[in-house]
Design a protein around this motif. Structure first.
Motif, mmCIF file in Angstrom:
data_model
loop_
_atom_site.group_PDB
_atom_site.id
_atom_site.type_symbol
_atom_site.label_atom_id
_atom_site.label_comp_id
_atom_site.label_asym_id
_atom_site.label_seq_id
_atom_site.Cartn_x
_atom_site.Cartn_y
_atom_site.Cartn_z
ATOM 1 N N ILE A 105 0.828 -1.204 0.000
ATOM 2 C CA ILE A 105 0.000 0.000 0.000
ATOM 3 C C ILE A 105 0.867 1.261 0.000
ATOM 4 O O ILE A 105 0.566 2.243 -0.685
ATOM 5 N N ALA A 106 1.968 1.224 0.747
ATOM 6 C CA ALA A 106 2.855 2.396 0.820
ATOM 7 C C ALA A 106 3.457 2.740 -0.534
ATOM 8 O O ALA A 106 3.501 3.913 -0.939
ATOM 9 N N VAL A 107 3.940 1.720 -1.237
ATOM 10 C CA VAL A 107 4.601 1.955 -2.523
ATOM 11 C C VAL A 107 3.586 2.215 -3.630
ATOM 12 O O VAL A 107 3.726 3.154 -4.423
ATOM 13 N N ASN A 108 2.552 1.388 -3.684
ATOM 14 C CA ASN A 108 1.646 1.407 -4.827
ATOM 15 C C ASN A 108 0.566 2.483 -4.740
ATOM 16 O O ASN A 108 0.068 2.925 -5.781
ATOM 17 N N LEU A 109 0.190 2.885 -3.538
ATOM 18 C CA LEU A 109 -0.936 3.815 -3.392
ATOM 19 C C LEU A 109 -0.578 5.110 -2.669
ATOM 20 O O LEU A 109 -0.885 6.195 -3.153
ATOM 21 N N THR A 110 0.095 4.997 -1.522
ATOM 22 C CA THR A 110 0.426 6.216 -0.779
ATOM 23 C C THR A 110 1.446 7.059 -1.529
ATOM 24 O O THR A 110 1.328 8.297 -1.579
ATOM 25 N N ALA A 111 2.441 6.423 -2.121
ATOM 26 C CA ALA A 111 3.486 7.175 -2.822
ATOM 27 C C ALA A 111 2.938 8.039 -3.957
ATOM 28 O O ALA A 111 3.348 9.201 -4.083
ATOM 29 N N PRO A 112 2.033 7.557 -4.810
ATOM 30 C CA PRO A 112 1.491 8.444 -5.845
ATOM 31 C C PRO A 112 0.802 9.684 -5.284
ATOM 32 O O PRO A 112 0.909 10.776 -5.857
ATOM 33 N N MET A 113 0.081 9.517 -4.166
ATOM 34 C CA MET A 113 -0.516 10.689 -3.522
ATOM 35 C C MET A 113 0.559 11.655 -3.062
ATOM 36 O O MET A 113 0.484 12.869 -3.284
ATOM 37 N N LEU A 114 1.608 11.105 -2.424
ATOM 38 C CA LEU A 114 2.651 11.949 -1.865
ATOM 39 C C LEU A 114 3.456 12.654 -2.952
ATOM 40 O O LEU A 114 3.759 13.856 -2.841
ATOM 41 N N VAL A 115 3.803 11.941 -4.002
ATOM 42 C CA VAL A 115 4.539 12.550 -5.122
ATOM 43 C C VAL A 115 3.727 13.690 -5.721
ATOM 44 O O VAL A 115 4.247 14.785 -5.967
ATOM 45 N N THR A 116 2.455 13.438 -5.957
ATOM 46 C CA THR A 116 1.596 14.466 -6.546
ATOM 47 C C THR A 116 1.496 15.684 -5.632
ATOM 48 O O THR A 116 1.589 16.834 -6.081
ATOM 49 N N LYS A 117 1.327 15.443 -4.339
ATOM 50 C CA LYS A 117 1.240 16.538 -3.374
ATOM 51 C C LYS A 117 2.487 17.416 -3.409
ATOM 52 O O LYS A 117 2.390 18.652 -3.472
ATOM 53 N N LEU A 118 3.646 16.793 -3.371
ATOM 54 C CA LEU A 118 4.887 17.557 -3.293
ATOM 55 C C LEU A 118 5.226 18.265 -4.603
ATOM 56 O O LEU A 118 5.893 19.304 -4.594
ATOM 57 N N CYS A 119 4.745 17.717 -5.728
ATOM 58 C CA CYS A 119 5.006 18.340 -7.025
ATOM 59 C C CYS A 119 3.977 19.409 -7.378
ATOM 60 O O CYS A 119 4.135 20.115 -8.388
ATOM 61 N N LEU A 120 2.950 19.529 -6.568
ATOM 62 C CA LEU A 120 1.823 20.398 -6.891
ATOM 63 C C LEU A 120 2.214 21.846 -7.202
ATOM 64 O O LEU A 120 1.736 22.414 -8.197
ATOM 65 N N PRO A 121 3.061 22.490 -6.399
ATOM 66 C CA PRO A 121 3.401 23.887 -6.715
ATOM 67 C C PRO A 121 4.008 24.058 -8.108
ATOM 68 O O PRO A 121 3.668 25.025 -8.814
ATOM 69 N N LEU A 122 4.881 23.144 -8.512
ATOM 70 C CA LEU A 122 5.476 23.232 -9.844
ATOM 71 C C LEU A 122 4.461 22.899 -10.931
ATOM 72 O O LEU A 122 4.419 23.552 -11.981
ATOM 73 N N LEU A 123 3.632 21.905 -10.691
ATOM 74 C CA LEU A 123 2.642 21.513 -11.696
ATOM 75 C C LEU A 123 1.644 22.644 -11.959
ATOM 76 O O LEU A 123 1.212 22.858 -13.101
ATOM 77 N N LYS A 124 1.272 23.377 -10.915
ATOM 78 C CA LYS A 124 0.293 24.451 -11.074
ATOM 79 C C LYS A 124 0.805 25.568 -11.983
ATOM 80 O O LYS A 124 0.007 26.255 -12.632
ATOM 81 N N GLN A 125 2.107 25.737 -12.035
ATOM 82 C CA GLN A 125 2.682 26.825 -12.827
ATOM 83 C C GLN A 125 2.462 26.626 -14.327
ATOM 84 O O GLN A 125 2.458 27.595 -15.087
ATOM 85 N N ASN A 126 2.291 25.379 -14.765
ATOM 86 C CA ASN A 126 2.207 25.103 -16.197
ATOM 87 C C ASN A 126 0.976 24.272 -16.576
ATOM 88 O O ASN A 126 0.997 23.567 -17.576
ATOM 89 N N HIS A 127 -0.081 24.363 -15.754
ATOM 90 C CA HIS A 127 -1.277 23.557 -16.016
ATOM 91 C C HIS A 127 -0.872 22.110 -16.291
ATOM 92 O O HIS A 127 -1.143 21.548 -17.351
ATOM 93 N N GLY A 128 -0.230 21.513 -15.291
ATOM 94 C CA GLY A 128 0.408 20.212 -15.456
ATOM 95 C C GLY A 128 -0.559 19.052 -15.603
ATOM 96 O O GLY A 128 -1.781 19.183 -15.455
ATOM 97 N N ARG A 129 0.029 17.908 -15.891
ATOM 98 C CA ARG A 129 -0.712 16.660 -16.063
ATOM 99 C C ARG A 129 -0.175 15.630 -15.068
ATOM 100 O O ARG A 129 1.035 15.564 -14.827
ATOM 101 N N VAL A 130 -1.076 14.819 -14.531
ATOM 102 C CA VAL A 130 -0.703 13.681 -13.695
ATOM 103 C C VAL A 130 -1.288 12.435 -14.332
ATOM 104 O O VAL A 130 -2.478 12.409 -14.686
ATOM 105 N N ILE A 131 -0.464 11.403 -14.486
ATOM 106 C CA ILE A 131 -0.930 10.119 -14.999
ATOM 107 C C ILE A 131 -0.512 9.043 -14.009
ATOM 108 O O ILE A 131 0.677 8.904 -13.685
ATOM 109 N N ASN A 132 -1.489 8.294 -13.522
ATOM 110 C CA ASN A 132 -1.231 7.199 -12.596
ATOM 111 C C ASN A 132 -1.336 5.871 -13.340
ATOM 112 O O ASN A 132 -2.239 5.681 -14.153
#
Length: 239
Positions: A105-132
Motif C-alpha cells: 500500500i505504501a509503494v503502490n498507493l500512498t506514494a502516488p498521492m505523496l509525489v503528486t502533493k509535493l510536485c503540486l506547486p510546480l505543476l500548477k505553474q504550467n497547467h500540469g498533467r498527472v498520470i497514474n
C-alpha cells in the motif's frame, strides 16, 4: 521554447522504462527508481534521460527531488506515478503478513498521492498533467492478490478524486495495463490468441497513450481510467 519536463517514478525498468524512453525524444525526462543499477543502465543506453535514485516512500527524498527539479529545470509539466511492487501475489489471507500489506500500500498507493502533493506547486505553474499507472487487477482478480488488487483499485479512485480536487489547473488520468510483455519473454501462441486483438501487449501500447494524455489534444480529458488490455476484461470466460 524549453522542453517540457516530466517526472516518472519507477522509471528504470519495465513499463516505466518504456515510457521514459518513448517520451525522451520530445521531453526532458527525469526517471527515479530505487534500483540504482537499472537506473544507471537506463541512462547508459539512453543519455537523454536523467536518473535519480529515490525511494518513493521517503518524503524526505521526494522533497529533495522536487527542490532539485526546481533548481535545475525551473519547471515540471507532468508526473507519471508508475512505481510499484509489481508482484501481484500474496500468501493466503489467513497467512498474510501485515508488514507485506503495508509495504504494498505504501509503494503502490500512498506514494502516488505523496509525489503528486509535493510536485503540486510546480505543476500548477504550467497547467500540469498527472498520470497514474494502475492495473486491470483493479477490476478483476486471481486468488491471493488482495494487497496488490486493493492498491491498484485505490489508484483508480485516487485518480478521479485528484481530478476533482486539482481541476481546472491540473488534469489527472489513469492507465490500467493488462498483460504487457516488458522483457521480450518467449510466449506461446495461446498467450497471444486469448486476447481479442490477437496478441499480448507491448510497452509501446502504454507509452503511446501516456504521450497522448500529455499532449495538447487531451486537454478535455480528466478523471478517467483507460484500460489497455487487448480486450481481456471484456471477455467472458467459462471453462
Amino acid at each position: 521554447m524549453n522542453k517540457r519536463v516530466v517526472l516518472i517514478t519507477g522509471g528504470a525498468k519495465g513499463i516505466g522504462r518504456g515510457i521514459a524512453e518513448y517520451l525522451s525524444q520530445d521531453m526532458t525526462v527525469i526517471a527515479v527508481d530505487i534500483d540504482e543499477d537499472a537506473g544507471h543502465q537506463l541512462v547508459s543506453d539512453n543519455p537523454l534521460i536523467r536518473f535519480k535514485p529515490v525511494d518513493v516512500t521517503s518524503e524526505q527524498q521526494l522533497e529533495a527531488l522536487v527542490v532539485e527539479i526546481k533548481n535545475q529545470h525551473g519547471r515540471l509539466d507532468a508526473v507519471i506515478n508508475n512505481a510499484a511492487i509489481a508482484d501481484p501475489y500474496n500468501p493466503p489471507l489467513e497467512e498474510i503478513d501485515i508488514q507485506h500489506w503495508n509495504r504494498v500500500i505504501a509503494v503502490n498507493l500512498t506514494a502516488p498521492m505523496l509525489v503528486t502533493k509535493l510536485c503540486l506547486p510546480l505543476l500548477k505553474q504550467n497547467h500540469g498533467r498527472v498520470i497514474n499507472i494502475a492495473s486491470t487487477r483493479a477490476l478483476q482478480s486471481e486468488q491471493n492478490t488482495e494487497a496488490y488488487s486493493a492498491s491498484k483499485g485505490g489508484i483508480v479512485a485516487l485518480t478521479h478524486s485528484l481530478a476533482v480536487s486539482l481541476g481546472p489547473e491540473i488534469t489527472v488520468n489513469c492507465i490500467s495495463p493488462g498483460w504487457i510483455d516488458v522483457i521480450g519473454e518467449p510466449l506461446a501462441d495461446y498467450d497471444h490468441q486469448q486476447h481479442l486483438v490477437g496478441r499480448v501487449g507491448k510497452v509501446e501500447d502504454i507509452a503511446s497513450l501516456v504521450a497522448y494524455l500529455l499532449s495538447e489534444h487531451a486537454g478535455f480529458i480528466t478523471g478517467q481510467n483507460f484500460v489497455v488490455d487487448g480486450g481481456m476484461t471484456k471477455k467472458m470466460i467459462y471453462q
